[in-house]
Design a protein around this motif. Sequence first.
Motif, PDB file in Angstrom:
ATOM      1  N   ARG A  47       0.833  -1.204   0.000  1.00 30.81           N
ATOM      2  CA  ARG A  47       0.000   0.000   0.000  1.00 30.81           C
ATOM      3  C   ARG A  47       0.872   1.261   0.000  1.00 30.81           C
ATOM      4  N   GLY A  48       1.952   1.234   0.769  1.00 35.48           N
ATOM      5  CA  GLY A  48       2.866   2.367   0.785  1.00 35.48           C
ATOM      6  C   GLY A  48       3.518   2.594  -0.573  1.00 35.48           C
ATOM      7  N   LEU A  49       3.902   1.500  -1.234  1.00 36.73           N
ATOM      8  CA  LEU A  49       4.497   1.621  -2.572  1.00 36.73           C
ATOM      9  C   LEU A  49       3.483   2.162  -3.579  1.00 36.73           C
ATOM     10  N   GLN A  50       2.249   1.697  -3.490  1.00 37.15           N
ATOM     11  CA  GLN A  50       1.218   2.183  -4.405  1.00 37.15           C
ATOM     12  C   GLN A  50       0.951   3.672  -4.186  1.00 37.15           C
ATOM     13  N   ASN A  51       0.992   4.102  -2.927  1.00 32.19           N
ATOM     14  CA  ASN A  51       0.802   5.533  -2.645  1.00 32.19           C
ATOM     15  C   ASN A  51       1.981   6.365  -3.143  1.00 32.19           C
ATOM     16  N   ALA A  52       3.160   5.769  -3.201  1.00 31.43           N
ATOM     17  CA  ALA A  52       4.359   6.484  -3.643  1.00 31.43           C
ATOM     18  C   ALA A  52       4.593   6.346  -5.148  1.00 31.43           C
ATOM     19  N   ALA A  53       3.711   5.665  -5.856  1.00 33.06           N
ATOM     20  CA  ALA A  53       3.911   5.406  -7.286  1.00 33.06           C
ATOM     21  C   ALA A  53       4.083   6.692  -8.086  1.00 33.06           C
ATOM     22  N   GLY A  54       3.287   7.719  -7.814  1.00 33.79           N
ATOM     23  CA  GLY A  54       3.409   8.988  -8.542  1.00 33.79           C
ATOM     24  C   GLY A  54       4.768   9.624  -8.344  1.00 33.79           C
ATOM     25  N   TYR A  55       5.256   9.621  -7.110  1.00 41.55           N
ATOM     26  CA  TYR A  55       6.577  10.175  -6.822  1.00 41.55           C
ATOM     27  C   TYR A  55       7.657   9.384  -7.562  1.00 41.55           C
ATOM     28  N   LEU A  56       7.553   8.057  -7.523  1.00 36.56           N
ATOM     29  CA  LEU A  56       8.547   7.215  -8.195  1.00 36.56           C
ATOM     30  C   LEU A  56       8.492   7.401  -9.708  1.00 36.56           C
ATOM     31  N   GLN A  57       7.292   7.605 -10.261  1.00 30.76           N
ATOM     32  CA  GLN A  57       7.165   7.865 -11.689  1.00 30.76           C
ATOM     33  C   GLN A  57       7.844   9.183 -12.053  1.00 30.76           C
TER      34      GLN A  57
END
Length: 133
Positions: A47-57
């Motif tokens: 869930r944390g990774l999914q929430n950070a997906a925009g930042y990582l993109q």
Amino acid sequence: MAILTDLNDPRIQDVTVTSVEVAPDLRSAKVNVSVMGDTTKQELSLRGLQNAAGYLQSKLKNRIDTRYTPRLQFVLDQGVKRSIAMAKLLREVLPPDHPAAAELDLADHGSLAADELPPPAPTPDEEPSEPAS
């Protein structure tokens, strides 16, 4: 690298990226991750990774030169967990003197150097060899 160094989300811990599958049109990427821990910890990290997906993109956009930045989708990779469970089952089923059982025991010593590993167990039709003098 960004997952480990740039993310300060306390939910994202003990995460290993095992593989990434990029679509042929480069518009999406499926990121397979392995999380050490129980099911709750795995779900929280995912869930944390999914929430950070925009930042990582956005970090990815700055590193690659393509028309589109892939949309990241994180998926929990159960391969490592299944592998450990299978080795445990095989250890329970195989007799201790079976050649494959010795290979399973080597997996338990994964952090040892090659010269520190115990010698392989002789098969029933082999005689133990004498140590070299």
